[in-house]
Design an enzyme around this catalytic site. Sequence first.
Site, short mmCIF file in Angstrom:
data_model
loop_
_atom_site.label_atom_id
_atom_site.label_comp_id
_atom_site.label_asym_id
_atom_site.label_seq_id
_atom_site.Cartn_x
_atom_site.Cartn_y
_atom_site.Cartn_z
N HIS A 88 34.07 39.47 61.33
CA HIS A 88 34.39 38.38 60.38
C HIS A 88 35.60 38.79 59.55
O HIS A 88 35.49 39.63 58.66
CB HIS A 88 33.19 38.12 59.46
CG HIS A 88 33.40 36.99 58.49
ND1 HIS A 88 32.44 36.00 58.30
CD2 HIS A 88 34.43 36.66 57.68
CE1 HIS A 88 32.89 35.13 57.41
NE2 HIS A 88 34.09 35.52 57.01
N HIS A 123 39.57 37.29 57.76
CA HIS A 123 40.58 36.25 57.51
C HIS A 123 41.95 36.88 57.69
O HIS A 123 42.35 37.73 56.88
CB HIS A 123 40.44 35.70 56.09
CG HIS A 123 39.10 35.06 55.86
ND1 HIS A 123 38.90 33.70 56.02
CD2 HIS A 123 37.90 35.59 55.53
CE1 HIS A 123 37.62 33.43 55.78
NE2 HIS A 123 36.99 34.55 55.49
N LEU A 124 42.65 36.48 58.75
CA LEU A 124 43.97 37.07 59.00
C LEU A 124 45.09 36.18 58.49
O LEU A 124 46.26 36.60 58.48
CB LEU A 124 44.15 37.32 60.50
CG LEU A 124 43.25 38.40 61.12
CD1 LEU A 124 43.53 38.53 62.62
CD2 LEU A 124 43.44 39.75 60.43
N LYS A 164 32.74 27.93 63.58
CA LYS A 164 32.37 28.27 62.19
C LYS A 164 31.99 27.01 61.41
O LYS A 164 32.74 26.04 61.37
CB LYS A 164 33.55 28.97 61.52
CG LYS A 164 33.34 29.33 60.05
CD LYS A 164 32.41 30.50 59.87
CE LYS A 164 32.05 30.74 58.41
NZ LYS A 164 33.02 31.56 57.71
N HIS A 188 28.69 29.80 57.09
CA HIS A 188 28.88 30.13 55.67
C HIS A 188 27.68 29.51 54.97
O HIS A 188 27.64 28.30 54.76
CB HIS A 188 30.20 29.57 55.14
CG HIS A 188 30.43 29.95 53.71
ND1 HIS A 188 31.37 30.88 53.30
CD2 HIS A 188 29.78 29.56 52.57
CE1 HIS A 188 31.31 31.03 51.99
NE2 HIS A 188 30.36 30.24 51.51
N HIS A 207 28.19 37.09 56.13
CA HIS A 207 28.27 37.76 54.82
C HIS A 207 27.05 37.49 53.93
O HIS A 207 27.17 36.93 52.85
CB HIS A 207 29.56 37.42 54.08
CG HIS A 207 29.99 35.97 54.14
ND1 HIS A 207 29.17 34.93 53.80
CD2 HIS A 207 31.17 35.43 54.50
CE1 HIS A 207 29.85 33.81 53.95
NE2 HIS A 207 31.04 34.07 54.38
N ASP A 232 34.75 40.34 56.10
CA ASP A 232 35.19 39.19 55.30
C ASP A 232 36.43 39.52 54.48
O ASP A 232 36.64 38.99 53.39
CB ASP A 232 34.07 38.68 54.38
CG ASP A 232 34.33 37.25 53.91
OD1 ASP A 232 35.15 36.55 54.54
OD2 ASP A 232 33.71 36.83 52.92
N HIS A 292 44.35 37.42 49.08
CA HIS A 292 45.04 36.45 48.21
C HIS A 292 45.99 37.28 47.36
O HIS A 292 45.65 38.39 46.96
CB HIS A 292 44.05 35.74 47.27
CG HIS A 292 43.09 34.84 47.97
ND1 HIS A 292 43.38 33.54 48.31
CD2 HIS A 292 41.82 35.05 48.40
CE1 HIS A 292 42.34 32.99 48.92
NE2 HIS A 292 41.37 33.88 48.98
N ALA A 325 38.79 33.00 45.54
CA ALA A 325 37.70 33.87 46.00
C ALA A 325 38.15 34.66 47.20
O ALA A 325 38.70 34.09 48.15
CB ALA A 325 36.50 33.01 46.37
#
Length: 346
Positions: free
Chosen positions: A13, A15-16, A99, A136, A174, A247, A251, A263
């Site tokens: 899991h 985020h790229l 997802k 999620h 998560h 996860d 940011h 977040a």
Amino acid sequence: MESFSITRPDDWHVHLRDGAMLSRVLPYTARRFGRAIVMPNLDPPVLTTADAEAYALRIRQCLVPDSDFEPLMTLYLAESTTPAEIERASRSPVVAAVKLYPKGATTNSARGVAALDALGPVLDALERFDLPLLVHGESTSPDCDVFDREREFLDRSLVPLVERHAGLRVVFEHITTADAAAFVEQAPARVAATITPQHLLMNRNALFQGGLRPHHYCLPVLKREEDRQALVRVATSGNPRFFLGTDSAPHSRSSKESDCGCAGVFNAPVAIEAYAEAFARADALDRLEGFASHFGADFYRRPRNRGRIRLERCDRPGPAAVGEGPDGLVVFFAGEALRYRVVGPD
Ligand code: DOR
Ligand code: ZN
């Protein structure tokens, strides 16, 4: 232990992102992990198999020459998703899962699902074509306390969904609570969960340690100490239904340190070291390899990686940030001692 090696891990899991952010963060994931399940919450989201294939290509183009990192792509489930799209996805060599974001639950979830009931035919198709559903798991009802969102989603949505779709493989992503851990422990073997390093190492006090700590804010938000302990217990138990999913969600510093901070915890540069820290604190380093390198691959029915990585005792803090100033990315556990570091392939 002074030093030990484990099978090369995978991140189930992550985020790229895309564009410039993708080029900044991808190297941290690709140098450690053999494969990663790449989240589809881009703006606009990865809605179709064609979108996922194009995104996979952009990721591959960002890799250093000779990298054997494999991005495993996901589709973003929207109310517009059709069973025909699921069938196409199941035939794609790059799509590994779909997802589910409840509408409004988190970053870029505006196109997510408001009414799960309307998705019956799409969930049937997932079952028929044997694509796992990644969830999620947070309720978005406005009157639900933020700390109860996972629990409410579990009771009202996930339990009925798992019962209704008796062949569907589900990853509860998560997880953050003792309730979620207990649910997965007693659920059928087609249900698994990922656990992040931040939820193993911190409880919700970390959000307010000496002041407001935006870099510890992610969704689902950190929970109580007894929840953290339950997560450590299942992660280190050797139960193959719990496996690694960082996860990692970058940011910029300016969007975290803001009136309305985003977040997400960026942990990719220290992810393995942070998991090793959590397992070492639980005196369970011998269980790290299963959690990090075997159980996810088994669940996704992919071969375990062949290479190995070596970790060495170090007792040094990890890097504080990637880049400087407002565009910098603050790294998880900045300044905290990590007792192991990865010293490269074995
Ligand atoms: O903290 C989070 N950040 N949780 C999510 O579910 C999404 C992620 C992001 O994309 O930033
Ligand atoms: Zn995520």
